[in-house]
Write an enzyme that holds these catalytic residues in place. Structure first.
Site, short mmCIF file in Angstrom:
data_model
loop_
_atom_site.label_atom_id
_atom_site.label_comp_id
_atom_site.label_asym_id
_atom_site.label_seq_id
_atom_site.Cartn_x
_atom_site.Cartn_y
_atom_site.Cartn_z
N ASP A 108 -96.61 82.10 74.69
CA ASP A 108 -96.15 82.05 73.29
C ASP A 108 -95.28 80.84 72.98
OD1 ASP A 108 -97.22 84.65 73.53
OD2 ASP A 108 -95.24 85.53 73.80
N GLU A 165 -102.04 88.63 65.77
CA GLU A 165 -100.63 88.31 66.03
C GLU A 165 -100.45 86.79 66.05
OE1 GLU A 165 -100.26 90.29 69.78
OE2 GLU A 165 -101.12 88.63 70.92
#
Length: 326
Positions: A38, A208
């Site tokens: 991420d 997401e």
């Protein structure tokens, strides 16, 4: 005999007689060692920064590291810029940091605790520091967003600064994405003119990892699709006329290459200041790895065609060439 004595002396004091190592020609992928995911990329002054999730079991994800580089190739690790000891309400699963510099301070937005319902404690928090490497401290002493609005789990936050200097937080898991207005000191959210605080901007296929940037007057909205532990994890995008869309899915930007890596997704984007050079910073899973948390951070070139559309990214082992910021 004299020659041997000199050699022994050099070895004793730690001076190497070997030729110096050659400079790296490219970053290589991954760009730094360790299991990380991420990645949020940023540019502060003449330095590139990457703020990733420490990729481990949730109960071990209790801190965040950062990495800095002058050229996208050589990276320095800054350990534990934030951890749960300074965020009293967070106790695990610190995810997907987002970084913003405002009024001389650095604000780090993060998700914590992986809450599953509105009664659980956790959500999206804000930390602040005087330097990009921290140390960061809790900014408001509680989560900024701690409930499910429009079905969006409060994780995977990104902060977007528009041309009018309005800051928006864009976030959401569980296949829902919201946008909300941040107030001037990032201590709360401000309602829109219609009285609502959260607007859904969920495009088709969204799962997401939202990210937004503005180029040539258009708003590029990007997100991750598929399951994060599987090979089908990927990044798609849309283009809109405002931060609120509507956003219609155009195509896939980033996906696995069975010859290079799997699970390529949850990314951010760097535009080298003063240029039209763009790079995508993302995580992927090395070939042969079956542990879902075995993810690494990589960088590859991102280009646009004449229509302004993003061309599919080719993921590589080589990474990118050195690029200094002028």
């Amino acid at each position: 005999m004299q020659k041997r004595i000199f050699l022994w002396f050099f070895l004793l004091i730690g001076i190497s007689t070997a030729a110096p190592a050659q400079e790296k020609k490219t970053s290589g992928n991954p760009v730094f060692p360790g299991w990380y995911a991420d990645p949020e990329a940023a540019v502060f002054g003449k330095t590139y920064w990457i703020y990733p999730t420490y990729s481990a079991k949730y109960n071990q994800q209790v801190f965040l590291d950062a990495f800095s580089s002058p050229d996208l190739v050589n990276w320095t690790k800054h350990e534990r810029i934030l951890d749960t000891s300074s965020i009293k309400w967070a106790w695990r699963a610190m995810w997907a940091p987002a970084i913003v510099k405002k009024d001389g301070r650095y604000f780090l937005f993060f998700g914590a605790n992986d809450i599953q319902n509105d009664s659980a404690k956790g959500g999206i928090g804000v930390a602040v520091a005087d330097k990009p490497e921290g140390p960061f401290r809790d900014h408001i002493g509680k989560p900024l967003i701690d409930k499910f609005y429009n079905g969006a789990q409060p994780i995977d936050q990104f902060v977007f600064r528009d041309s009018d200097n309005q800051y928006y937080i864009i976030y959401g898991g569980w296949r829902h994405c919201n946008i909300a207005r941040l107030n001037k000191d990032f201590t709360a959210l401000e309602p829109f003119s219609d009285g609502t605080t959260f607007r859904s901007i969920t495009p088709e296929g969204y799962v997401e990892g939202p990210f937004m940037f503005k180029k040539d007057g258009k708003y590029y909205f990007m997100w991750s699709e598929g399951g994060w532990t599987g090979p089908n994890y990927q990044v798609a995008y849309a283009i809109g006329d405002s931060p609120f869309g509507p956003f219609k899915r155009i195509g896939t930007v980033l996906k696995q290459d069975p010859l290079v890596a799997t699970g390529a997704g949850h990314h951010s984007v760097i535009n080298v200041p003063g240029t039209d050079e763009w790079y995508i910073v993302y995580h992927r899973r090395p070939l042969g790895e079956t542990d879902g948390n075995h993810r690494v951070v990589c960088i590859d070139k991102m280009v646009f065609n004449e229509k302004g559309e993003i061309e599919p990214v080719k993921i590589t082992f080589e990474g990118v060439a050195p690029r200094l910021i002028k």
